[in-house]
Design an enzyme around this catalytic site. Structure first.
Site, short mmCIF file in Angstrom:
data_model
loop_
_atom_site.label_atom_id
_atom_site.label_comp_id
_atom_site.label_asym_id
_atom_site.label_seq_id
_atom_site.Cartn_x
_atom_site.Cartn_y
_atom_site.Cartn_z
N CYS A 21 1.02 -6.80 32.17
CA CYS A 21 -0.18 -7.53 32.57
C CYS A 21 -0.05 -9.03 32.35
CB CYS A 21 -1.39 -6.99 31.82
SG CYS A 21 -1.94 -5.37 32.45
N LYS A 24 -0.12 -11.09 35.60
CA LYS A 24 -1.34 -11.29 36.39
C LYS A 24 -1.54 -12.77 36.73
CE LYS A 24 -5.18 -9.11 35.64
NZ LYS A 24 -6.38 -8.47 35.07
N ASP A 94 -8.57 1.79 34.01
CA ASP A 94 -9.68 1.18 34.73
C ASP A 94 -10.78 2.18 35.05
OD1 ASP A 94 -8.53 -1.32 34.71
OD2 ASP A 94 -7.63 -1.14 36.70
#
Length: 352
Positions: A21, A24, A94
């Site tokens: 991540c 990102k 998520d």
């Protein structure tokens, strides 16, 4: 014995610019890129592009809504099966963050097949399938392309009752914040790559990265939750800011309560901080109030982009202690880390 691969291609992470991540796009840049998109509203769309929600939620009936998300990134480890498992665990999170149950997943794969044997792809997909199976969902296909870097993740569909959808904007004044995994994965992964983690710290990092948030949500559902998100690429600080803004409240974050993965503080003091942390700091520093004497390593960890992080719950302060205890009893290292207040909406004040 040589494996026949170019020297720079033997390790999955060898040529990666940013892992997990940490790859990102920064929040500020992303907001600018999205600013020109039309804002479409409809009664069926419970959660969409606004407020940087973890997934979209679309209401089908009074009893059923679908959750749709997609998440993918470059390798965080060199073991292809472990990489696949971590990436899939991260994507599935998520759905849990929105209060739902994953039911269906599609593989998303970009891979330089000229640089690695086919067995590497097989192992990545195998690791992803393991996480999806553990979640009680099924992989039903996917899409793949050639590319210069390995990238893997999932598009995931989940189900939830409309009345049980969790968003990042439902916090109430006086609510407590409960974090369900220690932070520091970005820093820890740099330490892992440099072979600086002890075996016990390495084990705890990998356990955190591969732990589904399914049991966490199941336990938390026994309490009345007002808001939730998962802590990923924007770091703890960034996701707290997003919750505060969406809820039109301020946050007090107590730094001495924030759980850290083993050895990450020492690594951060030595400068093992991913570039994504500096991007997060740039994006959110105007909305974060830090104590003037706070150790730089602590603030770096607050902005550290998390891969497969924990869930962050907002709930009545009277219930927070019981939730933390129930999670701890289940082996989940949760802690109560802060509170919401009505002053300074959208601002996170860190208290030493």
């Amino acid at each position: 014995m040589s494996d026949g691969l170019p020297p720079t291609s033997r390790k999955l992470t060898a040529n990666i610019k940013a892992a997990g991540c940490a790859a990102k796009i920064g929040s500020a840049e992303l907001k600018r890129a999205l600013s020109s998109l039309p804002r479409i509203t409809m009664p069926e769309l419970i959660a969409g592009i606004d407020n940087f929600e973890d997934a979209a939620v679309y209401k089908l009936s009074e009893e059923l809504a679908i959750i749709q998300t997609i998440d993918f990134f470059p390798p965080v480890v060199d073991d292809p099966q472990l990489f696949g498992r971590i990436a899939a665990t991260n994507a599935l999170s998520d759905v849990y963050a929105m209060g739902g149950k994953p039911i269906l997943a599609l593989n998303v794969l970009c891979f330089p097949t000229c640089d690695y044997p086919t067995e590497v792809v097989e192992e990545i997909l195998r690791g992803g399938a393991q996480a999806v199976t553990e979640a009680g969902a099924v992989i039903a296909g996917g899409h793949s392309i050639q590319g210069p870097e390995p990238i893997y993740g999932l598009s995931v569909m989940g189900l939830v009752k409309p009345a049980q959808v969790l968003t990042n904007g439902g916090a109430k004044e006086g609510d407590s914040l409960v974090l369900t995994k220690p932070i520091g994965t970005g820093v820890g992964l740099l330490g892992l790559k440099a072979d600086l983690l002890s075996e016990s710290a390495k084990d705890e990092l990998i356990t955190s990265l591969t732990r589904l948030n399914a049991k966490t949500l199941e336990i938390a559902r026994q309490f009345s939750l007002n808001a939730a998100t998962d802590v990923t690429g924007f770091g703890l600080a960034g996701h707290l800011v997003e919750m505060a803004k969406a809820s039109n409240l301020g946050v007090y974050l107590y730094i001495d309560r924030v759980p850290l993965l083993p050895e990450t503080f020492s690594l951060a003091q030595q400068g093992f901080v991913p570039a994504g942390a500096y991007g997060n700091r740039k994006s959110f520093e105007s909305q974060i109030v830090l104590p003037p004497d706070l150790d730089l390593a602590f603030s770096d960890l607050l902005f550290d982009p998390q891969t497969s992080g924990g869930l962050l719950f907002s709930l009545n302060a009277a219930d927070a202690g019981a939730l933390v205890q129930d999670l701890n009893d289940a082996g989940i290292k949760a802690k109560e880390i802060g509170t919401f207040h009505k002053d300074a909406p959208g601002i996170v004040e860190v208290k030493a």
